[in-house]
Design an enzyme around this catalytic site. Structure first.
Site, PDB file in Angstrom:
ATOM      1  N   CYS A 195       0.797  -1.226   0.000  1.00 30.88           N
ATOM      2  CA  CYS A 195       0.000   0.000   0.000  1.00 30.88           C
ATOM      3  C   CYS A 195       0.827   1.273   0.000  1.00 30.88           C
ATOM      4  CB  CYS A 195      -0.952  -0.007   1.203  1.00 30.88           C
ATOM      5  SG  CYS A 195      -2.032  -1.451   1.214  1.00 30.88           S
ATOM      6  N   HIS A 245      -1.809   8.125   6.023  1.00 28.68           N
ATOM      7  CA  HIS A 245      -2.216   6.834   5.453  1.00 28.68           C
ATOM      8  C   HIS A 245      -3.633   6.507   5.914  1.00 28.68           C
ATOM      9  CE1 HIS A 245      -1.456   3.107   3.424  1.00 28.68           C
ATOM     10  NE2 HIS A 245      -1.638   2.380   4.519  1.00 28.68           N
ATOM     11  N   GLU A 295      -0.014   5.335  13.623  1.00 27.11           N
ATOM     12  CA  GLU A 295       0.408   6.455  12.774  1.00 27.11           C
ATOM     13  C   GLU A 295       0.185   7.793  13.468  1.00 27.11           C
ATOM     14  OE1 GLU A 295      -0.138   8.130   8.212  1.00 27.11           O
ATOM     15  OE2 GLU A 295      -1.724   6.883   9.084  1.00 27.11           O
ATOM     16  N   LYS A 316      -9.249   8.684   2.488  1.00 32.84           N
ATOM     17  CA  LYS A 316      -9.696   7.350   2.091  1.00 32.84           C
ATOM     18  C   LYS A 316     -11.206   7.142   2.264  1.00 32.84           C
ATOM     19  CE  LYS A 316      -5.467   4.599   2.442  1.00 32.84           C
ATOM     20  NZ  LYS A 316      -4.469   5.670   2.602  1.00 32.84           N
ATOM     21  N   HIS A 337      -9.756   2.660   0.145  1.00 37.74           N
ATOM     22  CA  HIS A 337      -8.336   2.317   0.222  1.00 37.74           C
ATOM     23  C   HIS A 337      -7.959   1.682  -1.100  1.00 37.74           C
ATOM     24  CE1 HIS A 337      -4.431   1.329   1.319  1.00 37.74           C
ATOM     25  NE2 HIS A 337      -4.612   0.573   2.396  1.00 37.74           N
ATOM     26  N   PHE A 340       1.743  -3.464   3.819  1.00 38.86           N
ATOM     27  CA  PHE A 340       1.972  -4.811   4.325  1.00 38.86           C
ATOM     28  C   PHE A 340       3.428  -5.217   4.040  1.00 38.86           C
ATOM     29  CE2 PHE A 340      -2.542  -6.894   4.314  1.00 38.86           C
ATOM     30  CZ  PHE A 340      -2.895  -6.074   5.365  1.00 38.86           C
TER      31      PHE A 340
END
Length: 421
Positions: free
Chosen positions: A176, A316, A327, A345, A350, A409
């Site tokens: 991502c 993110h 985060e 998002k 996403h 990931f």
């Protein structure tokens, strides 16, 4: 002395280098085209998310879809058939970005133009389709186009072919964070002198039962089936996972000398880039956020700026329990409480490997408009989230520096520093 000798060394940093962003191309569930997408994430605020028949029966049966773009109408049916949908969206976005930059592929020095596009999964829908053909009808029914349509480099290849690019063409796949890493790679290519122009960003389209079923098993996606429009809620107390979407976000970056020589309009500057690896887990971020902190501090140092210079962060912000908290805690630790933070998002979904490209493009627009898009669906801010998250409606502000952070990931982290032109 090398690490093998028991010590490590740090090379002196390079002189700051700012790449000029001269074009923006967006194809998203919030709108297609820079103006439409910006209006979508700042004013319209009605997510294009809903059930998809491919996902019937799954705990998460909804998806953020691009509804106002017909690639066949833009590319032609014959060209469209030679690309999986993620590559089609990339070509549409690339054409828009190049036109927005005022560039003409018919006359540019194509050997000095590069392409770097990130994607996490590539042509997964076509791969799934061909696997079903093999299982149901035998090997003779498998398309010879499987390799060119399903590979992760399909978007970069298709854009290079469409624009007639003869410089370096690369695909980036760091889950991502792919789109952000792609733009950082483009920044490095321009700094090194390898190119004068690079088209960079991310593209993804993964509405497949296999992927969404896996995400459901991982408990990473929201199961708020009764109200998909409110399911993605970054930094909210009641968040329960992300919602997958499709899209492409590409920007044109130029060496500042090249942009200046042709009198280009510069929307913003990419002034710093940093990347790191967590080396912690295949699916979970470092619990202290040390990896993304390292990437962010590296990007700030690369830009020759300090944390106090940052006025806005496009985070993110996936709407998962752990990612948002990790985060946010890292952002407060590094940047303090003053930057205005958002996650877009909830309007785009996403988009996995495309997220960094789309969100960097939106950060460019935020710098231009001096306005921060809201974090939609933030009804009950998590009291453990120690940052100033813009909620409900866009907020005007004065800022010269913005940051884009991405986590992927496998522990792939990336950060970009953008500044006003």
């Amino acid at each position: 002395m090398s690490a093998a000798g028991g010590r490590s060394y740090r090379r002196a940093p390079l002189a700051p280098f700012a790449a000029a962003v001269t074009g923006v191309g967006l194809v998203t569930a919030a709108g297609t085209g820079a103006d439409a997408a910006w209006h979508g994430v700042t004013e319209n605020l009605v997510p294009a998310v809903g059930p998809r028949p491919e996902l019937d029966g799954l705990p998460c049966d909804f998806f953020y879809s691009v509804t106002d773009c017909d690639p066949a109408a833009v590319l032609g049916v014959a060209a469209q058939r030679l690309m999986d949908r993620f590559a089609q969206l990339a070509v549409v976005a690339a054409r828009e970005a190049v036109a927005d930059a005022g560039l003409d592929p018919a006359v540019w020095d194509s050997g000095r133009v590069g392409v770097v596009i990130g994607s996490a999964h590539g042509g997964l829908p076509f791969y799934d389709e061909q696997h079903a053909a093999l299982a149901g009808r035998g090997p003779r029914r498998v398309s010879p186009k499987l390799a060119p349509l399903s590979v992760v480099n399909g978007a970069a290849s298709s854009v290079s072919l469409d624009l007639g690019v003869h410089g370096p063409s690369q695909a980036v796949s760091t889950a991502c964070s792919s789109g952000t890493v792609a733009i950082g790679t483009a920044h490095q290519m321009l700094r090194s002198g390898a190119c004068d122009i690079v088209v960079a960003g991310g593209a993804e389209s993964t509405c497949t039962r296999l992927l969404i079923a896996s995400a459901c098993s991982l408990k990473a996606v929201s199961t708020r089936r009764e109200d998909p429009a409110s399911a993605c809620r970054p930094f909210d107390t009641h968040r329960d996972g992300f919602v997958v979407g499709e899209g492409a976000g590409l920007i044109v970056l130029e060496h500042p000398d090249h942009a200046r020589a042709r009198g280009a309009t510069v929307r913003a500057l990419v002034s710093g880039y940093g990347a790191s690896s967590d080396a912690h887990s295949a699916v979970a971020p470092d619990p202290e956020g040390l990896g993304i902190e390292r990437a962010l501090r590296t990007a700030l140092a690369d830009a020759g700026l300090s944390p106090a210079d940052v006025g806005h962060v496009n985070a993110h912000g996936t709407s998962t329990l752990s990612n948002d908290l990790i985060e946010a805690t890292m952002l407060r630790r590094v940047l303090g409480e003053s930057p205005l933070v958002t996650s877009t998002k909830a309007m785009t979904g996403h988009t996995l490997g495309a997220a960094g490209g789309i969100e960097t493009a939106l950060t460019v627009l935020a710098l231009q408009h001096q306005r921060v898009p809201p974090t939609v669906n933030l009804d009950a801010p998590d009291p453990q989230i120690p940052i100033d998250v813009v909620a409900k409606e866009a907020r005007g502000a004065s800022f010269d520096c913005a940051v884009k952070t991405s986590l992927g990931f496998g522990g792939h982290n990336a950060a970009l520093v953008l500044t006003r032109a």
